[in-house]
Design a protein around this motif. Structure first.
Motif, PDB file in Angstrom:
ATOM      1  N   CYS A  52       0.833  -1.208   0.000  1.00 20.11           N
ATOM      2  CA  CYS A  52       0.000   0.000   0.000  1.00 20.11           C
ATOM      3  C   CYS A  52       0.863   1.252   0.000  1.00 20.11           C
ATOM      4  O   CYS A  52       0.569   2.233  -0.705  1.00 20.11           O
ATOM      5  CB  CYS A  52      -0.947   0.001   1.196  1.00 20.11           C
ATOM      6  SG  CYS A  52      -2.239  -1.234   1.085  1.00 20.11           S
ATOM      7  N   TYR A  53       1.944   1.246   0.758  1.00 18.40           N
ATOM      8  CA  TYR A  53       2.851   2.391   0.823  1.00 18.40           C
ATOM      9  C   TYR A  53       3.487   2.642  -0.544  1.00 18.40           C
ATOM     10  O   TYR A  53       3.565   3.781  -1.006  1.00 18.40           O
ATOM     11  CB  TYR A  53       3.914   2.138   1.890  1.00 18.40           C
ATOM     12  CG  TYR A  53       4.945   3.247   1.990  1.00 18.40           C
ATOM     13  CD1 TYR A  53       4.632   4.450   2.598  1.00 18.40           C
ATOM     14  CD2 TYR A  53       6.216   3.069   1.460  1.00 18.40           C
ATOM     15  CE1 TYR A  53       5.564   5.467   2.685  1.00 18.40           C
ATOM     16  CE2 TYR A  53       7.160   4.070   1.543  1.00 18.40           C
ATOM     17  CZ  TYR A  53       6.839   5.272   2.158  1.00 18.40           C
ATOM     18  OH  TYR A  53       7.764   6.279   2.231  1.00 18.40           O
ATOM     19  N   ARG A  54       3.946   1.561  -1.190  1.00 16.29           N
ATOM     20  CA  ARG A  54       4.581   1.687  -2.512  1.00 16.29           C
ATOM     21  C   ARG A  54       3.580   2.148  -3.559  1.00 16.29           C
ATOM     22  O   ARG A  54       3.966   2.770  -4.550  1.00 16.29           O
ATOM     23  CB  ARG A  54       5.199   0.358  -2.941  1.00 16.29           C
ATOM     24  CG  ARG A  54       6.259  -0.164  -2.002  1.00 16.29           C
ATOM     25  CD  ARG A  54       7.552   0.498  -2.153  1.00 16.29           C
ATOM     26  NE  ARG A  54       8.284  -0.127  -3.250  1.00 16.29           N
ATOM     27  CZ  ARG A  54       9.430   0.303  -3.668  1.00 16.29           C
ATOM     28  NH1 ARG A  54       9.983   1.325  -3.096  1.00 16.29           N
ATOM     29  NH2 ARG A  54      10.036  -0.283  -4.659  1.00 16.29           N
ATOM     30  N   GLY A  56       1.361   4.304  -3.032  1.00 17.21           N
ATOM     31  CA  GLY A  56       1.039   5.698  -2.778  1.00 17.21           C
ATOM     32  C   GLY A  56      -0.035   5.925  -1.734  1.00 17.21           C
ATOM     33  O   GLY A  56      -0.451   7.053  -1.512  1.00 17.21           O
ATOM     34  N   SER A  57      -0.475   4.893  -1.089  1.00 16.71           N
ATOM     35  CA  SER A  57      -1.484   5.024  -0.047  1.00 16.71           C
ATOM     36  C   SER A  57      -0.772   5.074   1.305  1.00 16.71           C
ATOM     37  O   SER A  57      -0.217   4.083   1.767  1.00 16.71           O
ATOM     38  CB  SER A  57      -2.444   3.828  -0.096  1.00 16.71           C
ATOM     39  OG  SER A  57      -3.324   3.886   0.993  1.00 16.71           O
ATOM     40  N   TYR A  58      -0.802   6.257   1.939  1.00 19.47           N
ATOM     41  CA  TYR A  58      -0.083   6.437   3.195  1.00 19.47           C
ATOM     42  C   TYR A  58      -0.990   6.347   4.418  1.00 19.47           C
ATOM     43  O   TYR A  58      -0.519   6.398   5.548  1.00 19.47           O
ATOM     44  CB  TYR A  58       0.651   7.780   3.190  1.00 19.47           C
ATOM     45  CG  TYR A  58       1.583   7.910   2.013  1.00 19.47           C
ATOM     46  CD1 TYR A  58       2.709   7.119   1.938  1.00 19.47           C
ATOM     47  CD2 TYR A  58       1.316   8.809   0.983  1.00 19.47           C
ATOM     48  CE1 TYR A  58       3.564   7.213   0.853  1.00 19.47           C
ATOM     49  CE2 TYR A  58       2.161   8.903  -0.093  1.00 19.47           C
ATOM     50  CZ  TYR A  58       3.282   8.104  -0.159  1.00 19.47           C
ATOM     51  OH  TYR A  58       4.126   8.188  -1.225  1.00 19.47           O
ATOM     52  N   GLY A  59      -2.268   6.202   4.209  1.00 23.36           N
ATOM     53  CA  GLY A  59      -3.222   6.142   5.316  1.00 23.36           C
ATOM     54  C   GLY A  59      -3.048   4.903   6.194  1.00 23.36           C
ATOM     55  O   GLY A  59      -3.366   4.927   7.386  1.00 23.36           O
ATOM     56  N   ASN A  60      -2.530   3.845   5.613  1.00 22.56           N
ATOM     57  CA  ASN A  60      -2.384   2.618   6.384  1.00 22.56           C
ATOM     58  C   ASN A  60      -1.145   2.629   7.280  1.00 22.56           C
ATOM     59  O   ASN A  60      -0.948   1.713   8.073  1.00 22.56           O
ATOM     60  CB  ASN A  60      -2.383   1.395   5.477  1.00 22.56           C
ATOM     61  CG  ASN A  60      -1.244   1.433   4.482  1.00 22.56           C
ATOM     62  OD1 ASN A  60      -0.448   2.362   4.475  1.00 22.56           O
ATOM     63  ND2 ASN A  60      -1.190   0.429   3.630  1.00 22.56           N
ATOM     64  N   LEU A  61      -0.309   3.637   7.176  1.00 20.14           N
ATOM     65  CA  LEU A  61       0.886   3.713   8.016  1.00 20.14           C
ATOM     66  C   LEU A  61       0.550   3.896   9.491  1.00 20.14           C
ATOM     67  O   LEU A  61       1.393   3.616  10.352  1.00 20.14           O
ATOM     68  CB  LEU A  61       1.801   4.847   7.547  1.00 20.14           C
ATOM     69  CG  LEU A  61       2.478   4.627   6.190  1.00 20.14           C
ATOM     70  CD1 LEU A  61       3.340   5.831   5.835  1.00 20.14           C
ATOM     71  CD2 LEU A  61       3.292   3.359   6.185  1.00 20.14           C
TER      72      LEU A  61
END
Length: 177
Positions: A52-54, A56-61
């Motif tokens: 998810c981070y790769r 472009g989704s940073y909400g799951n961090l």
């Protein structure tokens, strides 16, 4: 070994290592599989977060600290779980007075434990199982409660071996298939 002499330990007291050995033995047999499954789940969660981070989704961090804390707690419980259980067993033993000096005896008809608190006899037919480690014998009086006989309760390893063999032989004589 019927008709043989009774074999007894020297007077001894339990210590934390005895309780730790019992805690390790009392772990469910599925425990190693649960450990592997937990590692797979943690790895899967971290891989999904990385994907998810790769993407472009940073909400799951926001879940990363939570997973790290869970992983640390899990690893600590896995590593020190038996020690924690042993400490609990020891505390209960101290409260109930079972940490007093005692003598265990293998008789023809029963297993006997004696201390200043009194005497307990368990008929061999009522002993559900016996387990032996390298330096301890566990004689179970119920499915989860065991008398622990450490090798240090004997003068020599040969005496411990004879005691363990006698207990095993007498138990088997009452538990034939």
């Amino acid at each position: 070994m019927s008709g043989g002499a009774e074999l007894s330990t020297r007077p001894f007291s339990y210590d934390r290592s005895d309780f730790r050995a019992l805690a390790v033995l009392a772990r469910p047999r599925v425990y190693p599989w649960l450990y592997r499954i937990a590692w797979v789940l943690f790895a899967l969660a971290f891989v999904l977060i990385l994907i998810c981070y790769r993407a472009g989704s940073y909400g799951n961090l926001i879940f990363v600290p939570f997973l790290v804390v869970l992983l640390v707690i899990y690893l600590l419980l896995h590593r020190f779980g038996s020690d924690i259980t042993a400490k609990i067993f020891e505390r209960v033993g101290r409260r109930d007075g079972i940490l007093k000096e005692q003598v265990m005896t293998v008789a023809d008809d029963c297993f006997r434990a004696e201390s200043e608190r009194g005497k307990t006899e368990v008929r061999w037919s009522a002993v559900p199982r016996i387990h032996r480690d390298d330096d301890r014998l566990f004689v179970y009086s119920t499915r989860r409660l065991a008398f622990i006989i450490p090798e240090r309760a004997f003068s020599t390893r040969d005496e411990f071996q004879a005691f363990a063999d006698a207990a095993w032989d007498r138990w088997r004589a009452h538990h034939r298939l």
